[in-house]
Design a protein around this motif. Structure first.
Motif, PDB file in Angstrom:
ATOM      1  N   ALA A 165      -5.541   2.092   0.424  1.00  0.00           N
ATOM      2  CA  ALA A 165      -6.046   1.054  -0.485  1.00  0.00           C
ATOM      3  C   ALA A 165      -5.414   1.143  -1.864  1.00  0.00           C
ATOM      4  CB  ALA A 165      -7.570   1.163  -0.595  1.00  0.00           C
ATOM      5  N   THR A 166      -4.341   1.943  -1.990  1.00  0.00           N
ATOM      6  CA  THR A 166      -3.736   2.162  -3.307  1.00  0.00           C
ATOM      7  C   THR A 166      -2.336   1.564  -3.358  1.00  0.00           C
ATOM      8  OG1 THR A 166      -5.034   4.160  -3.629  1.00  0.00           O
ATOM      9  CG2 THR A 166      -3.023   3.978  -4.928  1.00  0.00           C
ATOM     10  N   ARG A 167      -2.018   0.983  -4.490  1.00  0.00           N
ATOM     11  CA  ARG A 167      -0.713   0.344  -4.681  1.00  0.00           C
ATOM     12  C   ARG A 167       0.408   1.387  -4.680  1.00  0.00           C
ATOM     13  NH1 ARG A 167       0.784  -4.620  -7.031  1.00  0.00           N
ATOM     14  NH2 ARG A 167      -1.420  -5.042  -7.390  1.00  0.00           N
ATOM     15  N   PRO A 184      -3.480  14.898  -1.374  1.00  0.00           N
ATOM     16  CA  PRO A 184      -3.753  13.510  -0.994  1.00  0.00           C
ATOM     17  C   PRO A 184      -3.755  12.598  -2.220  1.00  0.00           C
ATOM     18  CG  PRO A 184      -5.489  15.020  -0.222  1.00  0.00           C
ATOM     19  CD  PRO A 184      -4.620  15.794  -1.152  1.00  0.00           C
ATOM     20  N   CYS A 185      -3.527  11.323  -1.992  1.00  0.00           N
ATOM     21  CA  CYS A 185      -3.561  10.345  -3.089  1.00  0.00           C
ATOM     22  C   CYS A 185      -4.999  10.190  -3.578  1.00  0.00           C
ATOM     23  CB  CYS A 185      -3.035   8.998  -2.591  1.00  0.00           C
ATOM     24  SG  CYS A 185      -3.263   7.678  -3.791  1.00  0.00           S
ATOM     25  N   ARG A 186      -5.179  10.215  -4.904  1.00  0.00           N
ATOM     26  CA  ARG A 186      -6.504  10.010  -5.519  1.00  0.00           C
ATOM     27  C   ARG A 186      -6.689   8.580  -5.998  1.00  0.00           C
ATOM     28  NH1 ARG A 186      -5.795  14.804  -8.329  1.00  0.00           N
ATOM     29  NH2 ARG A 186      -3.813  13.865  -8.886  1.00  0.00           N
ATOM     30  N   GLY A 187      -5.627   7.764  -5.903  1.00  0.00           N
ATOM     31  CA  GLY A 187      -5.812   6.326  -6.160  1.00  0.00           C
ATOM     32  C   GLY A 187      -5.475   5.849  -7.548  1.00  0.00           C
ATOM     33  N   CYS A 188      -4.655   6.602  -8.312  1.00  0.00           N
ATOM     34  CA  CYS A 188      -4.494   6.241  -9.726  1.00  0.00           C
ATOM     35  C   CYS A 188      -3.759   4.926  -9.948  1.00  0.00           C
ATOM     36  CB  CYS A 188      -3.811   7.364 -10.505  1.00  0.00           C
ATOM     37  SG  CYS A 188      -2.026   7.437 -10.324  1.00  0.00           S
ATOM     38  N   PHE A 189      -3.009   4.440  -8.945  1.00  0.00           N
ATOM     39  CA  PHE A 189      -2.303   3.164  -9.132  1.00  0.00           C
ATOM     40  C   PHE A 189      -3.219   1.961  -8.927  1.00  0.00           C
ATOM     41  CE2 PHE A 189       2.469   2.735  -9.464  1.00  0.00           C
ATOM     42  CZ  PHE A 189       2.622   3.885 -10.200  1.00  0.00           C
ATOM     43  N   GLY A 190      -4.457   2.222  -8.519  1.00  0.00           N
ATOM     44  CA  GLY A 190      -5.372   1.111  -8.305  1.00  0.00           C
ATOM     45  C   GLY A 190      -5.031   0.349  -7.038  1.00  0.00           C
ATOM     46  N   ALA A 240       0.839  -1.205   0.000  1.00  0.00           N
ATOM     47  CA  ALA A 240       0.000   0.000   0.000  1.00  0.00           C
ATOM     48  C   ALA A 240       0.870   1.250   0.000  1.00  0.00           C
ATOM     49  CB  ALA A 240      -0.914   0.005   1.216  1.00  0.00           C
ATOM     50  N   LEU A 241       0.349   2.300  -0.595  1.00  0.00           N
ATOM     51  CA  LEU A 241       1.090   3.573  -0.667  1.00  0.00           C
ATOM     52  C   LEU A 241       1.469   4.066   0.727  1.00  0.00           C
ATOM     53  CD1 LEU A 241       2.009   5.760  -2.762  1.00  0.00           C
ATOM     54  CD2 LEU A 241      -0.047   6.993  -2.137  1.00  0.00           C
ATOM     55  N   CYS A 242       0.591   3.824   1.718  1.00  0.00           N
ATOM     56  CA  CYS A 242       0.902   4.254   3.092  1.00  0.00           C
ATOM     57  C   CYS A 242       2.234   3.661   3.561  1.00  0.00           C
ATOM     58  CB  CYS A 242      -0.199   3.812   4.060  1.00  0.00           C
ATOM     59  SG  CYS A 242      -1.707   4.768   3.941  1.00  0.00           S
ATOM     60  N   GLY A 281       4.384   2.711  -5.588  1.00  0.00           N
ATOM     61  CA  GLY A 281       5.231   2.635  -6.785  1.00  0.00           C
ATOM     62  C   GLY A 281       5.302   3.919  -7.578  1.00  0.00           C
ATOM     63  N   CYS A 282       4.458   4.900  -7.203  1.00  0.00           N
ATOM     64  CA  CYS A 282       4.429   6.148  -7.992  1.00  0.00           C
ATOM     65  C   CYS A 282       5.502   7.126  -7.554  1.00  0.00           C
ATOM     66  CB  CYS A 282       3.056   6.800  -7.867  1.00  0.00           C
ATOM     67  SG  CYS A 282       2.731   7.414  -6.200  1.00  0.00           S
ATOM     68  N   GLY A 283       6.163   6.828  -6.419  1.00  0.00           N
ATOM     69  CA  GLY A 283       7.101   7.812  -5.871  1.00  0.00           C
ATOM     70  C   GLY A 283       6.371   8.869  -5.057  1.00  0.00           C
ATOM     71  N   GLU A 284       5.157   8.551  -4.637  1.00  0.00           N
ATOM     72  CA  GLU A 284       4.334   9.473  -3.815  1.00  0.00           C
ATOM     73  C   GLU A 284       4.251  10.855  -4.467  1.00  0.00           C
ATOM     74  OE1 GLU A 284       7.055   7.740  -2.040  1.00  0.00           O
ATOM     75  OE2 GLU A 284       5.557   6.158  -2.100  1.00  0.00           O
ATOM     76  N   ARG A 285       3.946  10.854  -5.746  1.00  0.00           N
ATOM     77  CA  ARG A 285       3.961  12.114  -6.504  1.00  0.00           C
ATOM     78  C   ARG A 285       3.015  13.162  -5.940  1.00  0.00           C
ATOM     79  NH1 ARG A 285       3.564   9.484 -12.521  1.00  0.00           N
ATOM     80  NH2 ARG A 285       1.759   8.522 -11.567  1.00  0.00           N
ATOM     81  N   CYS A 286       1.786  12.752  -5.619  1.00  0.00           N
ATOM     82  CA  CYS A 286       0.812  13.744  -5.121  1.00  0.00           C
ATOM     83  C   CYS A 286       1.157  14.176  -3.708  1.00  0.00           C
ATOM     84  CB  CYS A 286      -0.599  13.162  -5.180  1.00  0.00           C
ATOM     85  SG  CYS A 286      -1.062  12.693  -6.846  1.00  0.00           S
ATOM     86  N   ILE A 287       1.505  13.176  -2.875  1.00  0.00           N
ATOM     87  CA  ILE A 287       1.825  13.474  -1.464  1.00  0.00           C
ATOM     88  C   ILE A 287       2.944  14.519  -1.414  1.00  0.00           C
ATOM     89  CG2 ILE A 287       2.555  12.457   0.747  1.00  0.00           C
ATOM     90  CD1 ILE A 287       0.014  11.084  -0.311  1.00  0.00           C
ATOM     91  N   ASN A 288       3.956  14.335  -2.254  1.00  0.00           N
ATOM     92  CA  ASN A 288       5.091  15.277  -2.268  1.00  0.00           C
ATOM     93  C   ASN A 288       4.674  16.667  -2.750  1.00  0.00           C
ATOM     94  OD1 ASN A 288       6.683  13.230  -1.363  1.00  0.00           O
ATOM     95  ND2 ASN A 288       7.456  12.660  -3.392  1.00  0.00           N
TER      96      ASN A 288
HETATM   97  S1  SF4 Z   1      -2.949   9.522  -7.199  1.00  0.00           S
HETATM   98 FE1  SF4 Z   1      -1.480   8.204  -8.256  1.00  0.00          FE
HETATM   99  S2  SF4 Z   1       0.395   9.464  -8.486  1.00  0.00           S
HETATM  100 FE2  SF4 Z   1      -0.908  10.458  -6.917  1.00  0.00          FE
HETATM  101  S3  SF4 Z   1      -0.125   9.616  -4.968  1.00  0.00           S
HETATM  102 FE3  SF4 Z   1      -1.878   8.336  -5.606  1.00  0.00          FE
HETATM  103  S4  SF4 Z   1      -0.969   6.616  -6.738  1.00  0.00           S
HETATM  104 FE4  SF4 Z   1       0.595   8.252  -6.576  1.00  0.00          FE
END
Ligand code: SF4
Ligand code: SF4
Length: 323
Positions: free
Chosen positions: A243-245, A258-264, A198-200, A247-254
């Motif tokens: 609930a999100t995978r 907040p994460c919108r869930g694009c990694f599914g 999980a992204l968390c 691997g994105c490098g926490e692009r939004c968090i940085n």
């Molecule tokens: S929305 Fe996508 S790019 Fe943004 S933090 Fe979530 S998974 Fe990463």
């Protein structure tokens, strides 16, 4: 004849950002071009459908297909590429989960056309002229693709071998996938080519997320500024990180979003939106049904919040229109 593996890129219902990711490989894109023979890349190179139709079945080593499937033309193309390709990779959120175009499943063709061609304020169409799938002009028959009621993911249309998640997928994951394919070091069929956590788990704000906390109210980044260090959820901003995978490098968090869930979802999560929703329901302060309803009522656009990228792939799939 070239001995290099043939690779195709194709673009269905999407914004084109996934194609930008390929360009974002920068110097590495030249290494890709050296290592493979690109036989289809409509955004950059002029190949024709007849070029692909003339190929033997399975001749293309891998097709990276981005975008959801909404038109008959897209369906025909992905079926053709499936036939001609050894591997098919669903490339990006729209092919993987339905993505932003998948939010079209809250409506249907008739309502979309009505809005687009009659009621939009900038439209002047008193004769109610709508696009036709076939029209005769000067003795010629012109055709447009059929526009379907429902947006589908790629794997709801054809068999898919692998998934590259993200809106868009980060170029390092694309590069890793290309190398894995070239070296034949791929995981089992059906795998998502990103970490299964999980992204968390990888978020720098995780240590500020208390073991137990409650939400009194929901906040929005549109109307208030989050603390840039603290976990969004702990502050009352809806974050789909649990609930999100990763691997994105926490692009939004940085970027303090907040994460919108694009990694599914990560493996084992059946429905990303429902998982977040149930998690959030469990940390609401009140146990009173009316108060809970009032607090949840603060969430503007719940479907677009919890299913922003995943509606077609979710248990809901689409909103039922009419009877
Ligand atoms: S929305 Fe996508 S790019 Fe943004 S933090 Fe979530 S998974 Fe990463
Ligand atoms: S909920 Fe969001 S901000 Fe909090 S730890 Fe998870 S990904 Fe990070």
């Amino acid at each position: 004849m070239s001995a290099k593996p043939k690779v195709a890129f194709y673009w269905c219902a999407s914004c084109g950002g996934c194609e930008e990711t390929v360009v974002d490989l920068n110097a590495d894109v030249l290494k890709v071009v050296e290592a493979v023979d690109i036989v289809l890349w409509p955004v950059a190179l002029d190949f024709k459908r007849k070029d692909i139709e003339a190929m033997a079945d399975g001749e293309i080593a891998v097709s990276f297909i981005n975008g959801a499937v909404r038109l008959s033309e897209q369906e025909e193309w992905v079926e053709l590429l499936r036939k001609k390709s050894g591997l098919v990779v669903a490339f990006g959120s729209c092919a993987h989960l339905g993505g932003i175009p998948g939010l079209g499943n809250v409506t249907n063709r008739e309502q979309i056309f009505e809005r687009k061609y009659t009621t939009v304020p900038t439209i002047d169409n008193p004769g109610r002229t709508f696009p036709q799938e076939a029209v005769a002009v000067d003795g010629y028959e012109l055709e447009l693709p059929s526009f379907y009621d429902t947006v589908k993911t790629l794997d709801q249309t054809i068999d898919v071998d692998y998934y590259l998640p993200g809106c868009p997928p980060p170029s390092n994951l694309v590069w890793d996938a290309v190398i894995a394919i070239l070296e034949g070091k791929l995981p089992d069929k059906g795998a998502v080519l990103a970490p299964n956590k999980a992204l968390c788990d990888t978020c720098s704000r995780n240590e500020t997320k208390p073991e137990e906390f409650i939400i009194h109210e929901f906040k929005r980044v549109a109307t208030s500024t989050p603390d840039p260090e603290e976990c969004f959820l702990a502050q009352g901003y809806i974050c789909l990180g649990p609930a999100t995978r990763s691997g994105c490098g926490e692009r939004c968090i940085n970027g303090n979003m907040p994460c919108r869930g694009c990694f599914g979802p990560s493996d084992g999560v059946v429905d990303q939106g429902a998982k977040v929703l149930s998690g959030i329901a469990s940390i609401l302060e009140s146990t009173d049904a009316a108060e809970i309803e009032a607090t949840l009522g603060e969430v503007v656009d719940p479907l677009g919040t919890f299913y922003r990228f995943s509606l077609p792939s979710s248990l809901l799939g689409r909103v039922r229109i009419g009877g």
